[in-house]
Write an enzyme that holds these catalytic residues in place. Structure first.
Site: not given
Ligand SMILES: CC(=O)OP(=O)(O)O
Ligand SMILES: [Mg+2]
Ligand SMILES: Nc1ncnc2c1ncn2[C@@H]1O[C@H](COP(=O)(O)OP(=O)(O)O)[C@@H](O)[C@H]1O
Length: 400
Positions: A183, A242, A7, A94, A385
């Site tokens: 997710h 982000r 993952n 994943r 997951e």
């Molecule tokens: C889709 C996503 O942001 O995944 P992760 O939180 O594992 O970085």
């Molecule tokens: Mg994650």
């Protein structure tokens, strides 16, 4: 039969190795803080009835190096759980973005890899790492079937009114610009656990996945009806690096007034913003320390982070027209009691009342944090997951 599950998230690689039909892994681990100071691998294995934990602190620059560290731990002689790595029959990966065409669990062919690569621009922090993970594991375990399980699959039930963007129709029909959501493996797993825990198959649930990437989903009777990430994993909540939702005019402003290139805009929004941009650190443990020192930027960032989650709870309670439980999961959701408390403060209008003492107590498994007798359950459910991926691999192999 041995199934190795990989993952790779944006800041970590988690893995578990399952034997036969057992849901308990024979070893598992985590390579974390990839690309940051303090990166390390934690490998857990039970040998001769004894739990052993190996912690390897070393610099891990990217996902390729992370995969090599992981592969070396799996076959290290003194802690080997396998006589031979060739015993691994299946590797489940994943994959965050499956786009329009990869909508269900599938074995990985060259064509599947090309489709995952074609989606790099829509999941720049994830799909490139997945391909590295797949390629390293094809080299390490050439005898194994490689399987992809998609984050986007659970969101396929979202209705059109929620997955379309208000832009001219051809961008949807010809270019497939729509909400995909991410997710999904985690939202599906914890919502199923919550329904079983509440003994309510038709439960109205809001799942709150707070990791390095963060997203929420509204789940009605096991079906996802809305989610906070969109075409890419950039939309919605404030995350480690982000922005989450921002006014799109900011992009135009950056290009027009600051002369930013496309790559610079993408890097700013995906890699330099969120908690990192607000406080200087993307890791909530670091931000928590700054908060406790009274650092103004960290205090503001925590408040902004929680406020965004609250707004989505309000939106999804309206979309669901009811609410049985909210569920916190993933690195921050499971471990950061202060973030949970901030989200649940002044939410009694929704029947959400957190018991601060229960919230501050650590315990394994599913936890119920609401004040006894209040209307909406507040659950912490550890996501898994890797187990969900192993189960989906088994289902795929059974049908082949
Ligand atoms: C889709 C996503 O942001 O995944 P992760 O939180 O594992 O970085
Ligand atoms: Mg994650
Ligand atoms: N004990 C903890 N307290 C607060 N935050 C934590 C704790 N453990 C992990 N986290 C946070 O969880 C986040 C990583 O979550 P995770 O779900 O592993 O992310 P991803 O899968 O996106 O890489 C980081 O921000 C980290 O600081």
């Amino acid at each position: 039969m041995y199934i190795l599950v990989i993952n790779s998230g944006s800041s970590s690689i988690k893995y578990q190795l399952f034997k036969g039909d057992s849901d308990t892994p024979i070893c598992k681990g985590l390579v974390e803080r990839i690309g940051l100071d303090g990166s390390r691998a934690v490998h857990e294995v039970t040998l001769n009835g004894e739990d052993q934990k190996i912690i390897a602190e070393r610099s891990i620059a990217d996902h390729q190096e992370g995969m090599q560290v992981l592969a070396a731990l799996l076959v290290r002689e003194d802690i080997a759980v396998l006589a031979d790595p060739a015993q691994i029959t299946t590797v489940g990966h994943r994959v965050v973005h499956g786009g329009e065409t990869l909508t269900a669990t599938t074995s990985i062919t060259e064509e599947v890899k090309d489709k995952i690569k074609a989606l790099y621009s829509l999941a720049p922090l994830h799909n490139p790492g997945h391909i590295k993970g797949i390629e390293v594991s094809e080299q390490m375990f050439p005898q194994a079937i490689q399987v992809a399980v998609f984050d986007t699959a659970f969101h396929r039930t979202i209705p059109e009114k929620a997955f379309r963007y208000a832009i001219p129709e051809e961008f949807y029909t010809e270019d497939h610009l729509r909400v995909y959501g991410f997710h999904g493996i985690s939202h599906q797993y914890v919502s199923a656990q919550a329904s079983a825990y509440l003994n309510k198959p038709d439960a109205k649930l809001i799942t709150i996945h707070l990791g390095n990437g963060c997203s929420m989903a509204a789940v009605d009777g096991g079906k996802c009806i809305d989610t906070s990430m969109g075409l890419t994993p950039l939309d919605g909540l404030i995350m480690g690096t982000r922005t989450g939702t921002i006014d799109p005019s900011i992009l135009i402003w950056l290009m027009e007034r600051k002369g930013y290139s496309l790559t610079e805009v993408s890097d700013l929004l995906n890699k330099k913003s969120g908690m990192l941009g607000l406080t200087g650190s993307s890791d909530m443990r670091d931000v928590g320390k700054l908060y406790n020192e009274g650092n103004h930027a960290a205090v503001t960032a925590y408040q902004m982070y929680a406020y965004r989650v609250k707004k989505f709870i309000g939106a999804y309670a309206a979309a669901l027209n009811g609410l049985d439980a909210i569920i916190f999961t993933a690195g921050v959701g499971e471990n950061d009691s202060f973030a949970r408390e901030l989200v649940c403060t002044d939410m009694d209008f929704f029947g959400i009342d957190i018991d601060k003492e229960k919230n501050a107590t650590r315990a394994p498994g599913i936890r119920d944090l609401n004040i006894a007798g209040t209307k909406t359950k507040i659950l912490v459910i550890p996501t898994n997951e890797e187990l969900a991926i192993a189960q989906q691999c088994r289902e795929l192999l059974d049908t082949q």
